[in-house]
Design a protein around this motif. Sequence first.
Motif, mmCIF file in Angstrom:
data_model
loop_
_atom_site.group_PDB
_atom_site.id
_atom_site.type_symbol
_atom_site.label_atom_id
_atom_site.label_comp_id
_atom_site.label_asym_id
_atom_site.label_seq_id
_atom_site.Cartn_x
_atom_site.Cartn_y
_atom_site.Cartn_z
ATOM 1 N N VAL A 123 42.238 70.395 84.396
ATOM 2 C CA VAL A 123 42.092 68.939 84.377
ATOM 3 C C VAL A 123 41.768 68.421 85.782
ATOM 4 C CG1 VAL A 123 43.294 66.744 84.064
ATOM 5 C CG2 VAL A 123 43.540 68.544 82.353
ATOM 6 N N LEU A 124 42.491 68.904 86.785
ATOM 7 C CA LEU A 124 42.254 68.455 88.160
ATOM 8 C C LEU A 124 40.800 68.653 88.560
ATOM 9 C CD1 LEU A 124 45.363 69.739 90.155
ATOM 10 C CD2 LEU A 124 44.883 67.397 89.402
ATOM 11 N N PHE A 125 40.259 69.802 88.261
ATOM 12 C CA PHE A 125 38.861 70.057 88.607
ATOM 13 C C PHE A 125 37.924 69.149 87.821
ATOM 14 C CE2 PHE A 125 34.878 72.321 87.559
ATOM 15 C CZ PHE A 125 34.310 72.332 88.828
ATOM 16 N N MET A 126 38.191 69.007 86.514
ATOM 17 C CA MET A 126 37.273 68.255 85.653
ATOM 18 C C MET A 126 37.238 66.770 85.985
ATOM 19 S SD MET A 126 35.789 70.500 83.844
ATOM 20 C CE MET A 126 34.959 69.497 82.619
ATOM 21 N N VAL A 127 38.330 66.223 86.510
ATOM 22 C CA VAL A 127 38.327 64.793 86.851
ATOM 23 C C VAL A 127 37.911 64.546 88.292
ATOM 24 C CG1 VAL A 127 40.100 64.301 85.127
ATOM 25 C CG2 VAL A 127 40.780 64.670 87.515
ATOM 26 N N SER A 128 37.646 65.599 89.027
ATOM 27 C CA SER A 128 37.283 65.468 90.429
ATOM 28 C C SER A 128 35.770 65.330 90.593
ATOM 29 C CB SER A 128 37.764 66.682 91.228
ATOM 30 O OG SER A 128 36.916 67.797 90.984
ATOM 31 N N GLY A 129 35.364 64.994 91.808
ATOM 32 C CA GLY A 129 33.950 64.930 92.121
ATOM 33 C C GLY A 129 33.278 66.286 92.095
ATOM 34 N N ARG A 130 34.069 67.354 92.127
ATOM 35 C CA ARG A 130 33.505 68.705 92.088
ATOM 36 C C ARG A 130 32.886 69.027 90.735
ATOM 37 N NH1 ARG A 130 33.454 71.187 97.256
ATOM 38 N NH2 ARG A 130 35.111 70.187 98.455
ATOM 39 N N MET A 156 40.896 72.966 98.991
ATOM 40 C CA MET A 156 39.732 72.207 98.543
ATOM 41 C C MET A 156 40.127 70.747 98.308
ATOM 42 S SD MET A 156 37.480 72.672 95.058
ATOM 43 C CE MET A 156 36.967 74.343 95.462
ATOM 44 N N ASP A 157 39.399 69.844 98.909
ATOM 45 C CA ASP A 157 39.650 68.421 98.708
ATOM 46 C C ASP A 157 38.964 67.981 97.428
ATOM 47 O OD1 ASP A 157 40.125 65.734 98.828
ATOM 48 O OD2 ASP A 157 38.782 65.359 100.534
ATOM 49 N N LEU A 158 39.747 67.549 96.441
ATOM 50 C CA LEU A 158 39.193 67.136 95.159
ATOM 51 C C LEU A 158 38.775 65.673 95.152
ATOM 52 C CD1 LEU A 158 41.687 68.977 92.766
ATOM 53 C CD2 LEU A 158 39.364 69.665 93.399
ATOM 54 N N GLY A 159 39.066 64.952 96.219
ATOM 55 C CA GLY A 159 38.641 63.573 96.309
ATOM 56 C C GLY A 159 39.331 62.647 95.334
ATOM 57 N N LEU A 160 40.588 62.944 95.009
ATOM 58 C CA LEU A 160 41.320 62.147 94.026
ATOM 59 C C LEU A 160 42.297 61.162 94.642
ATOM 60 C CD1 LEU A 160 42.057 64.932 91.372
ATOM 61 C CD2 LEU A 160 40.355 63.115 91.239
ATOM 62 N N GLU A 161 42.476 61.207 95.938
ATOM 63 C CA GLU A 161 43.419 60.312 96.614
ATOM 64 C C GLU A 161 43.116 58.853 96.283
ATOM 65 O OE1 GLU A 161 46.639 59.437 99.115
ATOM 66 O OE2 GLU A 161 45.851 61.471 98.830
ATOM 67 N N GLY A 162 44.138 58.133 95.814
ATOM 68 C CA GLY A 162 43.993 56.722 95.526
ATOM 69 C C GLY A 162 43.464 56.386 94.150
ATOM 70 N N LYS A 163 43.136 57.388 93.347
ATOM 71 C CA LYS A 163 42.696 57.137 91.973
ATOM 72 C C LYS A 163 43.887 56.741 91.108
ATOM 73 C CE LYS A 163 38.333 58.466 92.539
ATOM 74 N NZ LYS A 163 37.194 57.528 92.389
ATOM 75 N N ILE A 164 43.581 56.179 89.945
ATOM 76 C CA ILE A 164 44.617 55.729 89.005
ATOM 77 C C ILE A 164 44.355 56.371 87.654
ATOM 78 C CG2 ILE A 164 45.650 53.744 87.844
ATOM 79 C CD1 ILE A 164 44.539 52.059 90.244
ATOM 80 N N ALA A 165 45.386 56.998 87.089
ATOM 81 C CA ALA A 165 45.234 57.737 85.843
ATOM 82 C C ALA A 165 46.239 57.290 84.798
ATOM 83 C CB ALA A 165 45.389 59.237 86.083
ATOM 84 N N ILE A 166 45.819 57.365 83.541
ATOM 85 C CA ILE A 166 46.713 57.226 82.395
ATOM 86 C C ILE A 166 46.795 58.578 81.714
ATOM 87 C CG2 ILE A 166 46.983 56.238 80.082
ATOM 88 C CD1 ILE A 166 45.711 53.676 81.111
ATOM 89 N N VAL A 167 48.003 59.029 81.439
ATOM 90 C CA VAL A 167 48.227 60.285 80.711
ATOM 91 C C VAL A 167 49.078 59.969 79.487
ATOM 92 C CG1 VAL A 167 49.113 62.638 80.804
ATOM 93 C CG2 VAL A 167 48.154 61.583 82.878
ATOM 94 N N THR A 168 48.507 60.111 78.303
ATOM 95 C CA THR A 168 49.298 59.882 77.092
ATOM 96 C C THR A 168 50.060 61.159 76.745
ATOM 97 O OG1 THR A 168 47.581 60.522 75.478
ATOM 98 C CG2 THR A 168 47.546 58.252 76.297
#
Length: 264
Positions: free
Chosen positions: A236-243, A1-13
């Motif tokens: 987390v991956l699912f929740m931050v994705s376009g899905r 499944m393509d989550l559409g996250l390629e090229g996004k920028i994230a901060i993880v504390t």
Amino acid sequence: MDLGLEGKIAIVTGGSKGIGRATALALAQEGVDVAICARGVEELEDAAADIRARTGRRALAVRADTGVAEDINNLVAATVAELGGVDILINNAVNSTAAPFMELADEDWLNHINVKIMGYVRCARECIPHMRRRGGGRIINIGGMAARYSNPLTNSNGVTNASVSNMAKNLADQVASDGILVNCIHPGTTRTPRQTMLLERQARDAGITVEEAEARAVANIPIGRMVEPEDIADLVLFMVSGRAGAITGQTIAVEGGAVRAINY
């Protein structure tokens, strides 16, 4: 499944170990450039180097204490300068004391509140303007199941975890029109360094081994095992994705069925 996250920028504390490290790695594996922060420089640099080596993505290590506003300002500024912006914020940092109510001093309570509740507030406040400029974003607050049940060793955890869940809903309602979705995840008994410290305290109080304390904890989990940091990272991956584009203001538990209450 393509989550559409390629090229996004994230901060993880709190990204040097446990849930934060697993989440930062999972994001990078999906093509996200990540900035991770923690107070311990050695572990932080090790985590960033590991992410770069395993994924080929940019991984920025920024020493920061979420209890210090200036550190958060520097973290976000460095992320924008080095990586180009902020699309995703994973609020995960915590610093708490596992102890009965009467053993917790004011300083213990205030430290937990400052690092977690106010730390999450500070990070969101700094990141939201950058997300607006990029047309939207995602914020995930990592809470914990102490928000939903009592435990003699997680007094301040219950207060802070309930608070970051409440914050997620209040903030979600205010920024949804900007394309920013905000949710909270409550991990259950998860195999992290902090959980190890809790099990050590439980073992000492009960006069048993740490292994026995862990066996007792797992006995109450229907799936028959501890939650792993990767279990949280997968959600987390699912929740931050376009899905998950229609999900905001929610709190979702990842606890293996351990809590018997029914939450509507």
